[in-house]
Design an enzyme around this catalytic site. Structure first.
Site, mmCIF file in Angstrom:
data_model
loop_
_atom_site.group_PDB
_atom_site.id
_atom_site.type_symbol
_atom_site.label_atom_id
_atom_site.label_comp_id
_atom_site.label_asym_id
_atom_site.label_seq_id
_atom_site.Cartn_x
_atom_site.Cartn_y
_atom_site.Cartn_z
ATOM 1 N N LYS A 69 53.300 -2.760 95.271
ATOM 2 C CA LYS A 69 54.585 -3.444 95.404
ATOM 3 C C LYS A 69 54.588 -4.476 96.540
ATOM 4 O O LYS A 69 55.213 -5.533 96.417
ATOM 5 C CB LYS A 69 55.710 -2.427 95.593
ATOM 6 N N ASP A 106 64.926 -1.378 92.714
ATOM 7 C CA ASP A 106 64.931 0.061 92.982
ATOM 8 C C ASP A 106 66.234 0.551 93.603
ATOM 9 O O ASP A 106 66.760 1.603 93.230
ATOM 10 C CB ASP A 106 63.756 0.436 93.896
ATOM 11 N N GLY A 133 58.969 3.540 104.593
ATOM 12 C CA GLY A 133 58.044 2.603 103.959
ATOM 13 C C GLY A 133 58.739 1.717 102.957
ATOM 14 O O GLY A 133 59.964 1.551 102.985
#
Length: 278
Positions: A69, A106, A133
């Protein structure tokens, strides 16, 4: 007969991905014919694999999962605000001029799963975010914007948690604590596990005191990767314990709408995956 539009999901490993099944199910809702494949690319081969895919005439978009990502974000020519905030991208779209646009869906997917599928009102909740993260950065702003009263970020590396909190810029409502302090920071109404522990098969030892009496516990992972956290949540007395399957379906729907201009119904696909044991 024209060639169908091409889509893909990139990851490493990727054989387990449900994305091809989800996107084909969405496509059937609209009578759309498409090809959607899973592409396994090691980190050092990712950029080349993406370039090769999008060089195909009918390639339109790709989903991106672990561990790519951040690399997907770096590859793009333009980036949405959500992707920029997270520093990661889970969707790449080829624009009309051939450039790549990066998106991160997300956070919105998580909030939609919690508030619409599971009917939770997040306003006024004291939320605990485990991890700082890319996954945490993708959802932190969305939780904050959904109305949580406070957001406490805990990470094994305190610097990453502090950086994320500073970026959100609401010191009265967004706090960071040390991982070793977890037993002494009280209880929370919402606990989101955004660590990679379950995915990596690592243990995640958490004190039972974290879960308040009305707590909702949510793991961004799904299936076996979420088992340990959800088992802890139930043992700790949480009222709700959810894995990230619904979030997966919702972020796929966001990508599908981005690519096709139509939003699919997600509940039938979610229920079908649940029935299959996903």
């Amino acid at each position: 007969m024209s060639q169908p539009l091409q889509f893909a999901v990139f990851g490493h490993p990727i054989a387990h991905s449900l994305s091809p099944q989800i996107h084909q199910a969405f496509a059937r809702q609209f009578g759309i014919t498409l090809e959607y494949r899973a592409i396994d690319a090691a980190p050092d081969a990712f950029a080349g694999a993406v370039k090769h895919f999008f060089n195909e005439d009918h390639a339109r978009g790709a989903n991106v999962t672990l561990p790519h990502k951040s690399a997907a974000f770096a590859l793009a020519d333009e980036r949405t605000q959500a992707a920029t905030r997270a520093g990661t991208a889970n969707v790449l779209t080829r624009l009309a001029d051939g450039r790549l646009s990066a998106h991160n869906t997300d956070g919105h997917a998580l909030v939609r799963d919690l508030t619409e599928r599971h009917d939770l009102d997040l306003r006024g909740h004291d939320a605990l975010l485990l991890g700082a993260g890319g996954a945490s950065r993708a959802v932190a702003w969305s939780l904050f914007e959904a109305g949580v009263q406070t957001l406490t970020i805990v990470n094994r590396s305190p610097e990453a948690a502090d950086t994320l909190a500073d970026a959100i810029g609401e010191p009265a409502r967004v706090h960071t604590r040390y991982w070793e302090d977890l037993a002494n920071i009280g209880s929370f109404d919402l606990i989101v596990n955004a660590t990679s522990a379950g995915t990596l098969g690592q243990s995640l030892t958490l004190p039972m005191s974290l879960a308040g009496s009305r707590a909702a516990c949510y793991d961004l992972a799904y299936g076996k990767s979420a088992f340990a956290f959800l088992a802890w949540a139930r043992a700790a007395g949480a009222r709700y314990a959810y894995d990230g399957l619904g979030m997966l379906v919702e972020q796929a729907a966001d990508a599908f709408e981005l690519w096709h201009g139509q939003r699919p119904g997600t509940e039938p696909v979610y229920q079908s995956l649940r029935a299959q044991g996903s």
